[in-house]
Design an enzyme around this catalytic site. Structure first.
Site, PDB file in Angstrom:
ATOM      1  N   LYS A  10     104.365  17.619  18.896  1.00 40.68           N
ATOM      2  CA  LYS A  10     103.277  17.142  18.035  1.00 40.68           C
ATOM      3  C   LYS A  10     103.627  15.758  17.499  1.00 40.68           C
ATOM      4  O   LYS A  10     104.793  15.331  17.486  1.00 40.68           O
ATOM      5  CB  LYS A  10     103.017  18.099  16.875  1.00 40.68           C
ATOM      6  CG  LYS A  10     104.198  18.277  15.888  1.00 40.68           C
ATOM      7  CD  LYS A  10     104.278  17.215  14.799  1.00 40.68           C
ATOM      8  CE  LYS A  10     105.522  17.373  13.939  1.00 40.68           C
ATOM      9  NZ  LYS A  10     105.848  16.170  13.145  1.00 40.68           N
ATOM     10  N   ASP A 135     106.829  23.830  10.373  1.00 42.54           N
ATOM     11  CA  ASP A 135     106.019  23.315  11.482  1.00 42.54           C
ATOM     12  C   ASP A 135     105.623  24.397  12.487  1.00 42.54           C
ATOM     13  O   ASP A 135     104.781  24.160  13.355  1.00 42.54           O
ATOM     14  CB  ASP A 135     106.777  22.213  12.234  1.00 42.54           C
ATOM     15  CG  ASP A 135     106.731  20.874  11.511  1.00 42.54           C
ATOM     16  OD1 ASP A 135     105.913  20.725  10.581  1.00 42.54           O
ATOM     17  OD2 ASP A 135     107.505  19.969  11.884  1.00 42.54           O
TER      18      ASP A 135
END
Length: 280
Positions: A10, A135
């Site tokens: 990401k 995350d």
């Protein structure tokens, strides 16, 4: 029984840190975007415990690896004693602001959900992931999302797939706790609503103009090469460029894939890790 799973990284299109919480974590607001830069995990059942192997010597093979922790949490939930053998083919740079460790942990949760027919919902898997790292819920959900709290409160945004992106990492490892320790908190806030509007309308120039990361100044002042990579991307066709997360990776958004490839060719012999990729 074994399975193979792709673990996608990401970037943070924007990252704001609001304040330090009483529990020691920082309250953040960030827009995360999944990218087509990935690791590959081969997961098979073993006798007991977890054995991890990896083609990158920088990756820990013990309990500090989030893939190991993912097995622990699933084992607690199910009561199973079945062990795992995990082979990680690493492409995402380590400690690079791209969720390389988190996405491996998320991949193990998703893989075991299928392998062991656990029938966990997305929300249940995200809840397990949060026990391991902030995350992981996003890495399980994917796509484009606004993340708040410590990163666990996710609001899906309109998908932003198919945007050409160049990622470069100078080979510097920056831990998230270290990056936070260098950050000087201010009252100045990033306009997340503006960026959300740009994403909603898929206005690429608007998105590029509104990329922002409050961690950049402190990290770049200590690691000027990160700033140099940003400038190189901007002077070679990127609409916008930004350090992702706590660094040291930089991503550049391009409108023209040919310009992206041109920049990649110029950069690949000068920077240790350079990738032609895109949003998914």
């Amino acid at each position: 029984m074994k399975t193979e799973i792709t673990a996608y990284g990401k970037v943070n299109l924007a990252l704001d840190v609001l304040y330090k919480r009483e529990d020691g974590y920082h309250e953040i607001k960030t827009i995360m975007q999944q990218i087509d830069l990935s690791d590959q995990l081969l997961i098979s059942e073993g006798k007991d415990g977890v054995s991890i192997s990896c083609d990158n010597d920088l990756v820990p093979l013990d309990r500090s690896n989030l893939a190991y922790r993912a097995w622990e949490e699933i084992s607690k939930l199910t009561g199973t004693k079945v062990g795992l053998r995990i082979r990680i083919e690493k492409r995402i740079p380590v400690a690079a602001g791209l969720a390389g460790g988190s996405t491996n942990g998320a991949a193990v949760i998703k893989a075991l959900n299928g392998m062991w027919d656990l029938r966990l919902t997305m929300q249940e898997m995200m809840g397990i992931g949060l026990k391991i790292g902030a995350d992981l819920p996003f890495c399980i959900m994917g796509g484009t999302a606004l993340a708040e709290g410590i990163g666990e409160r996710l609001t899906p945004l309109k998908p932003l797939a198919g945007i050409p992106m160049l990622i470069a990492n100078p080979g510097i490892q920056i831990s998230t706790p270290y990056a936070y320790s260098r950050l000087k908190l201010t009252d100045k806030r990033i306009d997340m609503d503006k960026l959300k509007s740009c994403i909603e309308n898929r206005e690429l120039h608007c998105i590029a103009k509104n990329l922002s990361n409050v961690m950049e100044d402190a990290i770049i002042s200590e690691n000027p090469v990160i700033g140099q990579i940003k400038e190189f991307m901007m002077s070679n066709g990127a609409l916008g460029a930004l350090m992702s997360g706590s660094g040291a990776s930089v991503f550049g958004i391009f409108e023209d894939p040919e310009k992206l490839h041109f920049a990649y060719e110029k950069m690949k012999d000068q920077v240790p890790f350079v990738f032609e990729t895109g949003t998914i």
